[in-house]
Write a protein that holds these residues in place. Structure first.
Motif, PDB file in Angstrom:
ATOM      1  N   GLY A 227       0.433  -0.940   0.249  1.00 40.70           N
ATOM      2  CA  GLY A 227       0.370  -0.440   0.224  1.00 40.70           C
ATOM      3  C   GLY A 227       1.066   1.412   0.160  1.00 40.70           C
ATOM      4  N   TYR A 228      -0.314   2.639   0.148  1.00 38.46           N
ATOM      5  CA  TYR A 228       0.877   4.236   0.072  1.00 38.46           C
ATOM      6  C   TYR A 228       1.264   4.048   1.569  1.00 38.46           C
ATOM      7  CZ  TYR A 228       0.943   3.795  -4.858  1.00 38.46           C
ATOM      8  OH  TYR A 228       0.582   3.147  -5.959  1.00 38.46           O
ATOM      9  N   ASP A 229       1.956   5.288   2.215  1.00 41.95           N
ATOM     10  CA  ASP A 229       1.645   5.160   3.788  1.00 41.95           C
ATOM     11  C   ASP A 229       2.548   6.351   3.890  1.00 41.95           C
ATOM     12  OD1 ASP A 229       1.538   4.919   5.806  1.00 41.95           O
ATOM     13  OD2 ASP A 229       1.925   3.002   6.449  1.00 41.95           O
ATOM     14  N   SER A 230       2.365   7.389   4.918  1.00 41.96           N
ATOM     15  CA  SER A 230       3.485   7.774   5.097  1.00 41.96           C
ATOM     16  C   SER A 230       3.393   8.269   6.415  1.00 41.96           C
ATOM     17  CB  SER A 230       3.026   9.166   4.303  1.00 41.96           C
ATOM     18  OG  SER A 230       2.906   9.811   3.494  1.00 41.96           O
ATOM     19  N   ASP A 231       2.294   7.454   7.260  1.00 39.34           N
ATOM     20  CA  ASP A 231       2.116   7.565   8.637  1.00 39.34           C
ATOM     21  C   ASP A 231       2.979   6.282   9.851  1.00 39.34           C
ATOM     22  OD1 ASP A 231       1.322  10.887   8.450  1.00 39.34           O
ATOM     23  OD2 ASP A 231      -0.154   9.467   7.854  1.00 39.34           O
ATOM     24  N   THR A 232       2.853   5.325   9.024  1.00 39.28           N
ATOM     25  CA  THR A 232       2.829   4.227   9.925  1.00 39.28           C
ATOM     26  C   THR A 232       3.996   3.320   9.300  1.00 39.28           C
ATOM     27  OG1 THR A 232       1.334   2.683   9.162  1.00 39.28           O
ATOM     28  CG2 THR A 232       0.291   4.603  10.971  1.00 39.28           C
ATOM     29  N   TYR A 233       4.506   3.785   7.913  1.00 39.50           N
ATOM     30  CA  TYR A 233       5.858   2.995   7.733  1.00 39.50           C
ATOM     31  C   TYR A 233       6.806   1.979   8.152  1.00 39.50           C
ATOM     32  CZ  TYR A 233       8.176   6.850   6.141  1.00 39.50           C
ATOM     33  OH  TYR A 233       8.799   8.090   6.698  1.00 39.50           O
ATOM     34  N   GLU A 234       6.962   3.232   8.946  1.00 43.26           N
ATOM     35  CA  GLU A 234       8.311   2.670   9.822  1.00 43.26           C
ATOM     36  C   GLU A 234       7.960   1.355  10.823  1.00 43.26           C
ATOM     37  OE1 GLU A 234       6.532   5.239   9.772  1.00 43.26           O
ATOM     38  OE2 GLU A 234       7.411   6.424  11.983  1.00 43.26           O
ATOM     39  N   ASP A 235       6.187   1.789  11.576  1.00 41.85           N
ATOM     40  CA  ASP A 235       6.129   0.710  12.829  1.00 41.85           C
ATOM     41  C   ASP A 235       5.978  -0.909  11.422  1.00 41.85           C
ATOM     42  OD1 ASP A 235       6.414   3.161  14.488  1.00 41.85           O
ATOM     43  OD2 ASP A 235       4.313   3.870  13.781  1.00 41.85           O
ATOM     44  N   GLY A 250      14.972  10.240   8.902  1.00 39.13           N
ATOM     45  CA  GLY A 250      14.799  10.077  10.559  1.00 39.13           C
ATOM     46  C   GLY A 250      13.660   8.687  10.755  1.00 39.13           C
ATOM     47  N   ASP A 251      12.316   8.493   9.998  1.00 34.72           N
ATOM     48  CA  ASP A 251      11.676   7.531  10.265  1.00 34.72           C
ATOM     49  C   ASP A 251      11.680   6.794  11.000  1.00 34.72           C
ATOM     50  OD1 ASP A 251      10.367  10.614  10.298  1.00 34.72           O
ATOM     51  OD2 ASP A 251       8.435   9.144   8.617  1.00 34.72           O
ATOM     52  N   PHE A 252      13.061   6.178   9.839  1.00 35.89           N
ATOM     53  CA  PHE A 252      13.372   4.650   9.984  1.00 35.89           C
ATOM     54  C   PHE A 252      14.004   4.707  11.467  1.00 35.89           C
ATOM     55  CE2 PHE A 252      13.112   4.875   5.521  1.00 35.89           C
ATOM     56  CZ  PHE A 252      11.750   3.817   5.281  1.00 35.89           C
TER      57      PHE A 252
END
Ligand code: SPD
Length: 370
Positions: A227-235, A250-252
């Motif tokens: 999917g497409y995801d900008s908020d929870t992809y790192e989780d 930074g999110d990673f």
């Protein structure tokens, strides 16, 4: 809550020792009437910060409240386009917003930003020289750089080979372990930039044939995407539900503490470099603007700037904060890319009327079956 728990304590001790010595950072100044723990009569005691998710240490908000009596609450957006649409739609109530570079240009042109009163922001002098004169806002007339970073690929290093090319997304191998367990940013300019860079085109192109080609590639990539995801992809990487993601450095790094297998890389074709900025919308009232400028000045304190980067793992535009951050942080290539990587990075720029073309093609990508 996450991040280093020791650093804030150390910073507090350093600050207390410096204060006891009658010193403190020579680079830290207070704007008029700040620091008595109470907002002045007639001033607002609460402002709203419209920000990317997980981008500010809640401790910073508490420290600001303790110092000024002003409560900062947060509302979040997931893309520059969402933020822009909100303000274009006449949203009021926000005292602070955090647009990226190219969006600052658009907002300035559309009269959506208030000019800063720099007399209220003496800590501006802490900014690194290169961030005092950014092309989209020379002299920091409207905004103050908040954090900067890059867009690349995060992956689980024991399960996926280091992706050296965007081909992992645009020419995906159905037998690869990440096939069906990958995500791309739900972000029109960022996702088109990845495809355009892979194709060897300018990520700010206004050539419709090139954009069509990029669109076809983005559709092809969908076969490998969860999917497409900008908020929870790192989780979703940290939990190992997914194995690979297009996203912001930074999110990673934010979730490496949860899963040390997570690594970040920028493919050989290059990636995106960006600067996020803290600004005041023109819809803010004079009282909200005054409180917002206090907050911007507070963020620019060396210890607060260091706390911010230590928490969200993004690079700081604040030279005085960098003095505190220390060598280990400053030499992390995932945070501060080395020169050979920097030379392969591109800034996104406004594309004028073509924003609508990007958006139309992005809608087609989202609606398409691969
Ligand atoms: N979780 C915070 C992410 C901030 C990313 N901003 C990047 C915008 C680049 N287009």
């Amino acid at each position: 809550m996450k991040r280093h728990t020791i650093l804030p304590v150390l910073l507090l001790i350093v600050a207390l020792v410096l204060a006891a010595c009658g010193g403190g950072q020579a680079t830290e100044e207070e704007a008029p009437d700040q620091g008595d723990g109470q907002p002045p009569a007639g001033a607002v005691d609460e402002i709203v910060l419209y920000n990317w998710s997980e981008y500010i240490d809640p401790e910073i908000l508490s420290m600001f409240e303790e110092e000024t009596g002003i409560v900062v609450t947060e509302d979040n957006f997931s893309s520059n386009e969402e933020l822009l649409a909100k303000l274009q739609g006449g949203a009021t109530g926000y005292a602070l917003i955090v647009p990226s570079d190219y969006t600052v240009s658009i907002m300035k042109e559309e009269g959506l930003l208030a000019k800063l009163n720099q007399d209220n922001i003496p800590n501006l002098s802490n900014l690194s020289e290169q961030f005092r004169n950014v092309p989209y806002d020379p002299g920091n007339e409207y905004c103050v750089p908040y954090q900067w970073g890059t867009t690349g690929i995060g992956y689980l290093s024991s399960k996926v080979e280091e992706p050296t090319s965007w081909a992992v997304l645009f020419d995906p191998d159905p037998d690869a372990p990440y096939f069906g367990r990958a995500t791309m940013l739900d972000d029109v300019r960022e996702s088109f930039a990845a495809a355009l860079i892979y194709l060897g085109y300018d990520p700010n192109t206004t050539n419709e044939a090139e954009l069509q080609e990029a669109k076809e590639l983005l559709i092809k990539a969908k076969s490998a995407l969860a999917g497409y995801d900008s908020d929870t992809y790192e989780d979703l990487l940290a939990s190992e539900e997914n194995l690979l993601a297009h996203g912001w450095n930074g999110d990673f790094l934010f979730v490496v503490e949860d899963n040390p297998d997570i690594a970040y890389t920028i493919p050989q074709e290059g990636g995106v470099i960006w600067v996020d900025n803290i600004c005041i919308p023109s819809s803010a009232t004079p009282e909200q603007k005054e409180a917002a400028e206090k907050f911007i000045n507070f963020l620019l304190k060396p210890d607060v700037g260091a706390l911010l980067s230590e928490w969200n793992y993004y690079a700081s535009p604040n030279a005085a904060a960098e003095d505190i951050l220390g060598e280990e942080f400053l030499s992390d290539p995932s945070v501060y890319p080395p020169p050979d990587v920097l030379s392969r990075l591109h800034y996104l720029e406004p594309v004028g009327e073509f924003e609508a073309v990007y958006q139309r093609l992005w809608d087609e990508v989202k609606a398409a079956t691969p």
